[in-house]
Design a protein around this motif. Structure first.
Motif, mmCIF file in Angstrom:
data_model
loop_
_atom_site.group_PDB
_atom_site.id
_atom_site.type_symbol
_atom_site.label_atom_id
_atom_site.label_comp_id
_atom_site.label_asym_id
_atom_site.label_seq_id
_atom_site.Cartn_x
_atom_site.Cartn_y
_atom_site.Cartn_z
ATOM 1 N N ARG A 54 -3.949 -0.573 10.655
ATOM 2 C CA ARG A 54 -4.848 -1.180 9.700
ATOM 3 C C ARG A 54 -4.814 -0.934 8.517
ATOM 4 O O ARG A 54 -5.543 -0.900 7.579
ATOM 5 C CB ARG A 54 -6.127 -0.623 10.142
ATOM 6 N N LYS A 55 -3.574 -1.233 8.108
ATOM 7 C CA LYS A 55 -2.932 -1.164 6.654
ATOM 8 C C LYS A 55 -2.090 -2.237 6.274
ATOM 9 O O LYS A 55 -1.399 -2.342 5.317
ATOM 10 C CB LYS A 55 -2.066 0.199 6.493
ATOM 11 N N GLY A 56 -1.967 -3.384 7.184
ATOM 12 C CA GLY A 56 -1.653 -4.754 6.856
ATOM 13 C C GLY A 56 0.219 -4.498 6.917
ATOM 14 O O GLY A 56 0.779 -5.452 6.579
ATOM 15 N N GLY A 93 -5.291 -4.196 20.097
ATOM 16 C CA GLY A 93 -5.300 -5.266 18.849
ATOM 17 C C GLY A 93 -4.199 -6.070 18.773
ATOM 18 O O GLY A 93 -4.267 -6.940 18.332
ATOM 19 N N ALA A 94 -3.374 -6.235 19.717
ATOM 20 C CA ALA A 94 -1.975 -7.126 19.688
ATOM 21 C C ALA A 94 -2.322 -8.540 20.083
ATOM 22 O O ALA A 94 -2.056 -9.387 19.310
ATOM 23 C CB ALA A 94 -1.101 -6.696 20.762
ATOM 24 N N ARG A 123 3.349 2.706 14.189
ATOM 25 C CA ARG A 123 2.609 4.146 14.504
ATOM 26 C C ARG A 123 1.238 4.095 14.370
ATOM 27 O O ARG A 123 0.507 3.540 13.652
ATOM 28 C CB ARG A 123 3.170 5.334 13.849
ATOM 29 N N PRO A 124 0.182 4.589 15.377
ATOM 30 C CA PRO A 124 -0.985 4.663 15.301
ATOM 31 C C PRO A 124 -1.739 5.138 14.052
ATOM 32 O O PRO A 124 -2.538 4.507 13.515
ATOM 33 C CB PRO A 124 -1.592 5.427 16.419
ATOM 34 N N ARG A 161 0.868 -1.391 0.066
ATOM 35 C CA ARG A 161 0.009 -0.027 -0.180
ATOM 36 C C ARG A 161 0.882 1.239 0.168
ATOM 37 O O ARG A 161 0.414 2.325 0.722
ATOM 38 C CB ARG A 161 -0.924 0.053 1.325
ATOM 39 N N GLY A 162 1.912 1.464 -0.752
ATOM 40 C CA GLY A 162 2.815 2.308 -0.896
ATOM 41 C C GLY A 162 3.851 2.699 0.052
ATOM 42 O O GLY A 162 4.776 3.348 -0.111
#
Length: 196
Positions: free
Chosen positions: A120-122, A154-155, A115-116, A14-15
């Motif tokens: 959620r970007k994989g 989420g860990a 980093r927060p 994703r970049g």
């Protein structure tokens, strides 16, 4: 996962460019790690548990069977994940965990931090995959261990999907450690499989 190899040992997600850290990445990687232990863990830097964060080169770059991976966006390190050849021992780890792994043949994952604003970007999953690929490329390793702090958002859910819970210090009595108000343990221990 939508990652494609763009150079040997490098992936794009994703970049973001995911790759093994270089010496010039270490100050930014250290910043990601320190921000995480202060913000997510709530206790900040503890020398007895976090000395590797200060000396990333000695722990992750110099040893041949260790590695540090970073996710970089526009020249800034957004996430980290490290591999160290370190077998969990008891104490400080529960005996059930220490007995599960072969001494000298265990890879331990460390500092899988994002980093927060980049979550959620994989990135965590892609960095863990890079770590596991690195581990699989080393003849030394026969097992993979990690522990996580349940206070990290989420860990536990993330690792539960990727590995097997060996011991949860939130629900089990661990006589090897004593909990204090200043240093509460909310550690969950996991085993992961090495990809074939």
């Amino acid at each position: 996962m939508s990652s494609t190899a763009i150079a040997r040992g490098t992936r794009e997600v994703r970049g973001y460019v995911l790759r093994q850290a270089e010496p010039e990445d270490l100050p930014q990687a250290r910043s990601v790690m320190l921000d995480t232990v202060y913000r997510d863990f709530g206790h900040g830097y503890l020398p007895q548990w976090h000395s590797d964060i200060i000396d990333l080169d000695s722990y992750y770059i110099a040893p041949e069977d260790n590695a540090l991976f970073v996710a970089v966006l526009d020249g800034a390190v957004a996430a980290t994940a490290g591999v160290r050849g370190q077998t969990p021992v008891s104490p400080p780890n529960p005996l059930e965990v220490a007995n599960r792994f072969e001494e000298g043949r265990t890879a331990t994952l460390y500092r899988v931090y994002v980093r927060p604003e980049h979550r959620r970007k994989g990135l965590a999953g892609a960095l863990v995959d890079a770590c596991l690929d690195f581990i699989a490329s080393r003849e030394r390793y026969t097992g993979v261990y990690l522990h996580t702090d349940a206070r990290t958002p989420g860990a536990v859910e993330f690792w539960s999907k990727r590995g097997e819970v060996l011991f949860d210090e939130r629900t089990a009595v661990n006589e090897m450690r004593t909990e204090t108000a200043d240093e509460p343990f909310q550690t969950v221990h996991f085993a992961l499989r090495i990809p074939s």
